[in-house]
Motif scaffolding. Structure first.
Motif, PDB file in Angstrom:
ATOM      1  N   GLN A   1       7.991   3.939   1.129  1.00  0.00           N
ATOM      2  CA  GLN A   1       8.976   4.948   1.507  1.00  0.00           C
ATOM      3  C   GLN A   1      10.474   4.391   1.166  1.00  0.00           C
ATOM      4  O   GLN A   1      11.143   3.913   1.196  1.00  0.00           O
TER       5      GLN A   1
ATOM      6  N   THR B   1       7.936   9.242   0.442  1.00  0.00           N
ATOM      7  CA  THR B   1       6.904   8.874   0.229  1.00  0.00           C
ATOM      8  C   THR B   1       5.174   8.214  -0.776  1.00  0.00           C
ATOM      9  O   THR B   1       4.947   9.607  -1.003  1.00  0.00           O
TER      10      THR B   1
ATOM     11  N   HIS C   1      -1.169   7.570   6.846  1.00  0.00           N
ATOM     12  CA  HIS C   1       0.157   9.070   5.573  1.00  0.00           C
ATOM     13  C   HIS C   1       0.663   9.642   6.385  1.00  0.00           C
ATOM     14  O   HIS C   1      -0.605  10.682   6.627  1.00  0.00           O
TER      15      HIS C   1
ATOM     16  N   THR D   1       2.055   6.737  -2.011  1.00  0.00           N
ATOM     17  CA  THR D   1       0.946   5.799  -1.254  1.00  0.00           C
ATOM     18  C   THR D   1       0.165   5.250  -2.622  1.00  0.00           C
ATOM     19  O   THR D   1      -0.531   6.490  -3.210  1.00  0.00           O
ATOM     20  N   TRP D   2      -0.247   3.750  -2.639  1.00  0.00           N
ATOM     21  CA  TRP D   2      -1.523   3.941  -4.268  1.00  0.00           C
ATOM     22  C   TRP D   2      -2.188   4.030  -3.333  1.00  0.00           C
ATOM     23  O   TRP D   2      -3.122   4.180  -2.305  1.00  0.00           O
TER      24      TRP D   2
ATOM     25  N   TYR E   1      -3.029   8.913  -6.697  1.00  0.00           N
ATOM     26  CA  TYR E   1      -1.721   8.099  -5.608  1.00  0.00           C
ATOM     27  C   TYR E   1      -1.135   9.801  -5.039  1.00  0.00           C
ATOM     28  O   TYR E   1      -1.833  10.983  -5.871  1.00  0.00           O
TER      29      TYR E   1
ATOM     30  N   THR F   1       5.210  -1.306   2.998  1.00  0.00           N
ATOM     31  CA  THR F   1       4.048  -1.051   4.089  1.00  0.00           C
ATOM     32  C   THR F   1       2.773  -2.562   3.089  1.00  0.00           C
ATOM     33  O   THR F   1       2.898  -1.695   1.532  1.00  0.00           O
TER      34      THR F   1
ATOM     35  N   THR G   1       0.552  -1.417   0.095  1.00  0.00           N
ATOM     36  CA  THR G   1       0.266   0.269  -0.085  1.00  0.00           C
ATOM     37  C   THR G   1       0.913   1.339   0.059  1.00  0.00           C
ATOM     38  O   THR G   1       0.155   2.292  -0.237  1.00  0.00           O
ATOM     39  N   GLN G   2       1.807   1.019   0.332  1.00  0.00           N
ATOM     40  CA  GLN G   2       3.113   1.744   0.335  1.00  0.00           C
ATOM     41  C   GLN G   2       4.527   2.335   1.157  1.00  0.00           C
ATOM     42  O   GLN G   2       4.723   1.165   1.147  1.00  0.00           O
TER      43      GLN G   2
END
Length: 437
Positions: A87, A280, A242, A282-283, A291, A99, A84-85
């Motif tokens: 970094q 970072t 986030h 995030t989808w 995004y 993540t 999902t993420q």
């Protein structure tokens, strides 16, 4: 008014301030010690992580990194979940943190080599320092812990102000006298430490308030509602998990088309807008969500968040520190200073000094109290609190509602105690036999 009357009033005010200072310390000293220790640890988050995750964090930056979607597919397969993420750190010799949401809904953070998607190991979201952060805010205790921290922060402001008043009224001594075993030594140590660190402790308390449960939420909503945060985006739903700047946490994110572009395309769009080397991504969490790409939180001026339409790659919003309103900028700046991120190592050392001084104050206070002897161990706020002092405290109570609530409880207790003592004295007088002549 006789010449002695002003002196008597000043002495009574001094005693009233002392009683409130004593009560505030009695109420919050354990929490302040907790905040000092956990806050000092969090200042050195990068160093602690490098020690705890020494075998997972170092990589050899010898090859090109994998495309993000390929990296996500491989890591998801290796960990049994969906990424999902991601970094990315600024240093090329550090592993990336990914993540993953497992099939049972739990989240894990994987330390990953971005060159071949090798997973060194997994831990809870945010790792050990996220635990320290949650300990610092008492988030592990839920809403009650957050309320306690807000109460402690509010009372710490009263402690600093009342402590300065007491120091000013008692000769303004800037020295530590006496022997370590004596009360004077601990009183002077407490007063001198508070004098030199009081401003920093006051800053830590106020700058930490924006994250509190009641005051912080209301201020955050007010800043966002008044348009003093980031520029208003198109309508949309809330953010996924986030680590965003404070002023963006209650804003809706813009919504776009269904996901058709790759994560790499979204990153390229953000980098074309000047995204930092440590970011970072995030989808999209739901259909139509964008995004989300943001710079790692550091100095306040480096705040940068980009929303990219997952359907066509269009940048829907590019928000930077300069786009925030003045109140939001002030809060972002204070947060960065609070965490030791605004002015480099000097900033961290100053905040470390503040934490150490706060810890010393919380230790010196009960020692000094104990050495007062039995007669000095039961002074709590009572009905003798002057009207002027009550007015000042009422203002503080309105500004910080949870602290104000505990003030009312203390005043109610003091009033009841005074009434009971008066009634007991009256009964004692009435029960005495009349003397005869």
């Amino acid at each position: 008014m006789s010449p002695s009357r002003p002196a008597a009033l000043a002495a009574e005010l001094q005693r009233a301030v002392w009683r409130w200072h004593f009560f505030a310390g009695l109420l919050v000293l354990p929490f302040l010690l907790w905040l000092a220790v956990t806050g000092a640890l969090y200042l050195y988050k990068p160093e602690i992580e490098r020690q705890v995750y020494a075998d997972w964090i170092h990589i050899a930056p010898a090859r090109a990194t994998l495309p993000l979607d390929m990296l996500a597919t491989r890591v998801g397969a290796a960990t049994g979940g969906t990424v999902t993420q991601v970094q990315k750190p600024a240093a090329l010799d550090e592993s990336w943190r990914v993540t993953v949401q497992r099939h049972d809904g739990t989240l894990r953070m994987a330390f990953v080599d971005p060159h071949d998607a090798h997973v060194f190991g997994t831990t809870g979201p945010g790792g050990v320092m996220q635990t320290v952060k949650h300990l610092h805010s008492l988030a592990l205790a839920g809403w009650m812990g957050n309320w306690l921290i807000e109460i402690a922060a509010g009372w710490s402001i009263i402690l600093v102000v009342s402590g300065l008043y007491l120091w000013w009224g008692r000769g303004r001594t800037v020295a530590v006298r006496g022997r370590p075993g004596g009360r004077m030594f601990w009183r002077d140590l407490h007063a001198t430490t508070g004098l030199f660190a009081g401003g920093l402790i006051l800053f830590l308390a106020i700058s930490g308030m924006p994250w509190s449960a009641v005051w912080g939420r209301n201020v955050q909503a007010g800043v966002a509602g008044a348009g003093w945060g980031r520029p208003a985006p198109p309508a949309g739903d809330g953010h996924p998990g986030h680590d965003l700047p404070w002023s963006m946490q209650q804003h809706a994110m813009p919504m776009g088309g269904a996901t058709r572009i790759s994560a790499d395309a979204a990153l390229t769009a953000a980098q074309a807008r000047g995204m930092a080397a440590d970011w970072t991504l995030t989808w999209p969490a739901t259909p139509g969500a964008p995004y989300l790409v943001s710079a790692t939180l550091g100095p306040s001026g480096a705040a940068h968040v980009v929303y990219v339409d997952a359907g066509d790659g269009r940048v829907m919003q590019d928000a930077r520190f300069g786009d925030f309103g003045r109140p939001a900028q002030a809060i972002e700046w204070s947060a960065a200073v609070h965490q030791g991120k605004e002015y480099g190592e000097v900033n961290r050392l100053v905040m470390l000094f503040a934490c150490a001084a706060l810890a010393l104050l919380t230790i010196a206070a009960p020692v000094m109290w104990w050495k007062r002897g039995p007669r000095g161990r039961s002074n709590l706020p009572d009905a003798r609190t002057g009207a002027g002092l009550l007015a000042i405290m009422a203002v503080a109570g309105v500004i910080f509602p949870l602290t104000g609530l505990t003030m009312l409880v203390a005043l109610g207790y003091g009033r009841i105690r005074t009434m009971l003592a008066t009634a007991q004295a009256s009964r004692a007088r009435n029960s005495c036999p009349s003397s005869t002549i």
